[in-house]
Design a protein around this motif. Structure first.
Motif, PDB file in Angstrom:
ATOM      1  N   CYS A 257       0.826  -1.209   0.000  1.00  0.00           N
ATOM      2  CA  CYS A 257       0.000   0.000   0.000  1.00  0.00           C
ATOM      3  C   CYS A 257       0.860   1.259   0.000  1.00  0.00           C
ATOM      4  O   CYS A 257       0.655   2.169  -0.816  1.00  0.00           O
ATOM      5  N   ARG A 258       1.817   1.319   0.895  1.00  0.00           N
ATOM      6  CA  ARG A 258       2.637   2.523   1.020  1.00  0.00           C
ATOM      7  C   ARG A 258       3.469   2.764  -0.239  1.00  0.00           C
ATOM      8  O   ARG A 258       3.713   3.908  -0.626  1.00  0.00           O
ATOM      9  N   GLU A 261       1.013   4.098  -2.985  1.00  0.00           N
ATOM     10  CA  GLU A 261       0.581   5.453  -2.676  1.00  0.00           C
ATOM     11  C   GLU A 261       1.723   6.460  -2.824  1.00  0.00           C
ATOM     12  O   GLU A 261       1.497   7.636  -3.086  1.00  0.00           O
ATOM     13  N   THR A 262       2.962   5.987  -2.682  1.00  0.00           N
ATOM     14  CA  THR A 262       4.127   6.845  -2.906  1.00  0.00           C
ATOM     15  C   THR A 262       4.350   7.084  -4.391  1.00  0.00           C
ATOM     16  O   THR A 262       4.647   8.202  -4.827  1.00  0.00           O
ATOM     17  N   GLU A 266      -1.217  12.348  -8.425  1.00  0.00           N
ATOM     18  CA  GLU A 266      -2.470  12.825  -7.831  1.00  0.00           C
ATOM     19  C   GLU A 266      -3.703  12.391  -8.619  1.00  0.00           C
ATOM     20  O   GLU A 266      -4.827  12.430  -8.114  1.00  0.00           O
ATOM     21  N   GLY A 268      -4.055   9.354  -9.644  1.00  0.00           N
ATOM     22  CA  GLY A 268      -4.210   7.925  -9.427  1.00  0.00           C
ATOM     23  C   GLY A 268      -3.532   7.061 -10.471  1.00  0.00           C
ATOM     24  O   GLY A 268      -3.860   5.883 -10.643  1.00  0.00           O
ATOM     25  N   ILE A 281       0.609   7.182   6.598  1.00  0.00           N
ATOM     26  CA  ILE A 281      -0.816   7.203   6.274  1.00  0.00           C
ATOM     27  C   ILE A 281      -1.622   7.026   7.556  1.00  0.00           C
ATOM     28  O   ILE A 281      -1.470   6.025   8.263  1.00  0.00           O
ATOM     29  N   TYR A 285      -6.218  10.708   5.374  1.00  0.00           N
ATOM     30  CA  TYR A 285      -5.483  10.518   4.118  1.00  0.00           C
ATOM     31  C   TYR A 285      -6.449  10.116   3.003  1.00  0.00           C
ATOM     32  O   TYR A 285      -7.361   9.313   3.213  1.00  0.00           O
ATOM     33  N   PHE A 287      -6.721   8.088  -0.320  1.00  0.00           N
ATOM     34  CA  PHE A 287      -6.005   7.075  -1.092  1.00  0.00           C
ATOM     35  C   PHE A 287      -6.105   7.383  -2.580  1.00  0.00           C
ATOM     36  O   PHE A 287      -7.187   7.666  -3.103  1.00  0.00           O
ATOM     37  N   LYS A 288      -4.965   7.319  -3.254  1.00  0.00           N
ATOM     38  CA  LYS A 288      -4.898   7.671  -4.666  1.00  0.00           C
ATOM     39  C   LYS A 288      -5.151   6.489  -5.582  1.00  0.00           C
ATOM     40  O   LYS A 288      -5.634   6.653  -6.698  1.00  0.00           O
TER      41      LYS A 288
END
Length: 341
Positions: A257-258, A261-262, A266, A268, A281, A285, A287-288
């Motif tokens: 996940c991290r 998301e990194t 923006e 997605g 997170i 937050y 999520f993108k």
């Protein structure tokens, strides 16, 4: 938002001390993040819970035997070292216990003396930079002298090192396993692929963030330790393709996940990139790119519990954890799993 807001009571006997003989025999709690409704399943049911258009994202990092026990030259005092990340060549960032008497210039000898480490400097956070000297191949010496870095809440000895690795682990570099992936077997992954669900892989080498508790009262003041990650072109294309087609991006573990998301922009869109991430997170937050998460049960007041609370809402998560305690689920690294959909 206070750290204490993420506390829950856990009976000590629910902390799993040993892995199950069959990786996929774990229980699976399914949590609907919109309604908070909980369902009790077995982990093998994950095949039925994934759709053909979904994309499952795995972290293929491999845990190194990062815990070393040695003695200080001159005094013979016992020292424990945890390798966190390679800084270049034979120099590593480490955790040292006890740290107070291990000042720059201290030399530590390991095993038969075939490996020695000199402390070069002490960072502000107390971590030590150590340069190792040896003859031969470092990885072979580490494999012989090092131990798997099990978390402190696991007190039973590990009989088989491979049970603290995922079956798809490929790239050495982690100081802890991405434990949500420990439930998968080659057969289970094959069934998922046969269903049509895409399986993508990223790499994030798990570091100090796994071991570092949140010591500040205000959650937003906590600083994550940076960890190395890599998303290749193939994974970025596959994830973007499934996302565009309306499939869910299902991360296996908070590390996957991290990473996504990194690396996502923006809008997605997942970008192929690598580097260091210290993304933190917590609730609030947005999520993108991730839509659902397969994860284990996490420690009270931990950054991992904050991450799942950001996805499903703190109240839903704490209620689900209360239910897990009541139903005698097994907790933490060798414990049962949760699917947040």
């Amino acid at each position: 938002m206070k750290t204490a807001d993420f506390y829950y009571d856990l009976p000590k006997e629910l902390i799993a001390q040993d892995p199950l003989e069959d990786r996929s025999a774990s229980r699976l709690m399914v949590l609907d993040r919109e309604t908070g409704v909980v369902e009790h399943r077995g982990f093998k049911d994950i095949v039925d819970l994934l759709a053909p258009e979904d994309c499952l994202v795995l972290n293929n990092t491999r845990v190194i035997p990062a815990r070393l026990y040695g003695t200080k030259e001159g005094t013979g005092a016992a020292v424990e070292i945890l390798l966190l990340r390679r800084l270049g060549g034979d120099t590593w960032e480490t955790l040292v216990k006890p740290g107070k008497k291990c000042r720059p210039g201290t030399v530590i000898s390991f095993g038969d003396g075939s490996l020695k480490g000199e402390i070069l400097e002490v960072a502000e956070d107390g971590n030590r930079k150590i340069r190792f000297t040896y003859e031969g191949i470092f990885e072979e010496i580490l494999d012989r002298l090092g131990q798997m870095p099990l978390p402190p809440y696991i007190t039973h000895p590990l009989q088989d090192r491979e049970r603290y690795q995922t079956v798809y682990a490929r790239y050495d570099g982690s100081a802890a396993a991405p434990t949500a992936g420990l439930h998968f077997t080659p057969e289970l992954l094959e069934r998922i692929r046969e269903k049509g669900t895409a399986v993508a892989q990223i790499t994030l080498h798990v570091g100090l963030g796994t071991f570092r508790p949140v010591k500040v009262e205000d959650v937003t003041q906590h600083q994550m330790h940076s960890e190395y990650y890599c998303v290749d072109e193939e994974t970025a294309a596959l994830v973007n393709e499934r996302k565009a087609a309306g499939g869910r991006i299902v991360c296996v573990g908070t590390t996957s996940c991290r990473t996504l998301e990194t690396a996502a922009d923006e809008d997605g869109i997942l970008r192929a990139k690598s580097g260091w991430t210290d993304i933190f997170i917590y609730p609030g937050y947005r999520f993108k790119i991730m839509d659902a998460l397969i994860t284990n049960f996490h420690l009270p007041e931990s950054t991992l519990l904050m991450l799942v609370s950001a996805l499903a809402g703190k109240d839903h998560i704490l209620a689900a954890y209360e239910e897990a305690v009541k139903e005698r689920y097994r907790f933490f690294s060798f414990g049962d799993a949760m699917f947040i959909k």
